[in-house]
Design an enzyme around this catalytic site. Structure first.
Site, PDB file in Angstrom:
ATOM      1  N   CYS A  71      18.781  50.993 -41.151  1.00  0.00           N
ATOM      2  CA  CYS A  71      19.097  50.239 -39.933  1.00  0.00           C
ATOM      3  C   CYS A  71      17.859  50.077 -39.058  1.00  0.00           C
ATOM      4  CB  CYS A  71      20.219  50.948 -39.181  1.00  0.00           C
ATOM      5  SG  CYS A  71      20.799  50.048 -37.735  1.00  0.00           S
ATOM      6  N   CYS A  72      17.093  51.177 -38.884  1.00  0.00           N
ATOM      7  CA  CYS A  72      15.860  51.086 -38.093  1.00  0.00           C
ATOM      8  C   CYS A  72      14.855  50.147 -38.758  1.00  0.00           C
ATOM      9  CB  CYS A  72      15.236  52.468 -37.911  1.00  0.00           C
ATOM     10  SG  CYS A  72      15.979  53.481 -36.628  1.00  0.00           S
ATOM     11  N   CYS A 152      18.655  53.163 -29.052  1.00  0.00           N
ATOM     12  CA  CYS A 152      19.873  52.383 -29.249  1.00  0.00           C
ATOM     13  C   CYS A 152      21.102  53.194 -28.838  1.00  0.00           C
ATOM     14  CB  CYS A 152      19.995  51.982 -30.714  1.00  0.00           C
ATOM     15  SG  CYS A 152      18.751  50.815 -31.267  1.00  0.00           S
ATOM     16  N   CYS A 155      22.815  55.753 -31.285  1.00  0.00           N
ATOM     17  CA  CYS A 155      21.970  56.847 -31.776  1.00  0.00           C
ATOM     18  C   CYS A 155      21.329  57.642 -30.646  1.00  0.00           C
ATOM     19  CB  CYS A 155      20.888  56.288 -32.699  1.00  0.00           C
ATOM     20  SG  CYS A 155      21.549  55.346 -34.075  1.00  0.00           S
ATOM     21  N   CYS A 178      11.849  56.251 -35.428  1.00  0.00           N
ATOM     22  CA  CYS A 178      12.510  55.070 -35.988  1.00  0.00           C
ATOM     23  C   CYS A 178      11.704  54.443 -37.118  1.00  0.00           C
ATOM     24  CB  CYS A 178      12.751  54.044 -34.895  1.00  0.00           C
ATOM     25  SG  CYS A 178      11.249  53.450 -34.117  1.00  0.00           S
TER      26      CYS A 178
END
Ligand code: SF4
Length: 202
Positions: A71-72, A152, A155, A178
């Site tokens: 995702c990062c 985010c 997280c 990240c």
């Protein structure tokens, strides 16, 4: 905030990359607008993940809960690398006191083809908040709620007085960065990389 205030004193038109992952707190977006107005920044560029990449790799929007590294990579590393590529150097606000991989941070790094300049590397937390107080700069509204390092929304959690400020990032996982400052993709992102490449080739 401290770094932006110093940069704006020299040149408020300095290019500033704001990475909007699509997962930020609404308070962060409002704070961005407040900072831009307060400092008179005119060179802010909003950087976002490619919508086709997101559709291909994270159509349900919950990749963060299954594969945070991927995702990062999708929402941070890929768009930021593209945005930074035209520049020969970038300036970051990282500090050694933030710990983990930052504890030996050099003021200037040669990293992945870029020169990275870290003017606040040796600053303490007191230095940072001292400058913010001295100049009466606005603070992120979530600081008062215990969020001492803010990324985010899915997280990030607030930290207790006994925790380090970045303990609220990816809490409960081994992940501490990240990837935008390491650029070493974990094995888990291989599939995402392939899907992004296929999307772009289509
Ligand atoms: S911090 Fe979380 S939501 Fe944001 S890009 Fe990384 S895994 Fe995704």
């Amino acid at each position: 905030m401290a770094l932006l205030a110093l940069a704006a004193e020299i040149d408020p038109s300095v290019p500033v990359l704001f990475l909007d992952t699509g997962k930020l707190f609404p308070e962060t977006l409002a704070y961005r607008d407040q900072i831009v107005a307060h400092l008179g920044l005119t060179g802010v560029r909003i950087v976002q993940p490619d919508i086709l990449d997101v559709a291909a790799v994270d159509s349900t929007g919950d990749l963060w809960s299954r594969q945070a590294g991927a995702c990062c990579y999708l929402r941070k590393v890929v768009p930021l690398v593209q945005a930074v590529t035209p520049f020969g150097a970038w300036v970051t606000g990282r500090k050694r006191y933030q710990g983990d991989g930052r504890s030996a941070l050099a003021p200037i790094e040669a990293s992945d083809g870029w020169v990275k300049i870290n003017p606040l590397a040796s600053w303490t937390k007191q230095d940072v908040f001292g400058l913010i107080a001295k100049r009466n700069l606005p603070k992120h509204p979530l600081l008062a709620k215990g969020y001492l390092s803010i990324g985010c929304q899915p997280c990030t959690r607030p930290v207790t007085a006994l925790e380090d400020e970045r303990d609220g990032r990816w809490a409960g996982q081994d992940k501490t960065e990240c990837g935008i400052h390491t650029l070493e993709p974990p094995a888990v992102i291989a599939e995402s990389e392939r899907e992004i490449a296929l999307t772009r080739d289509a």
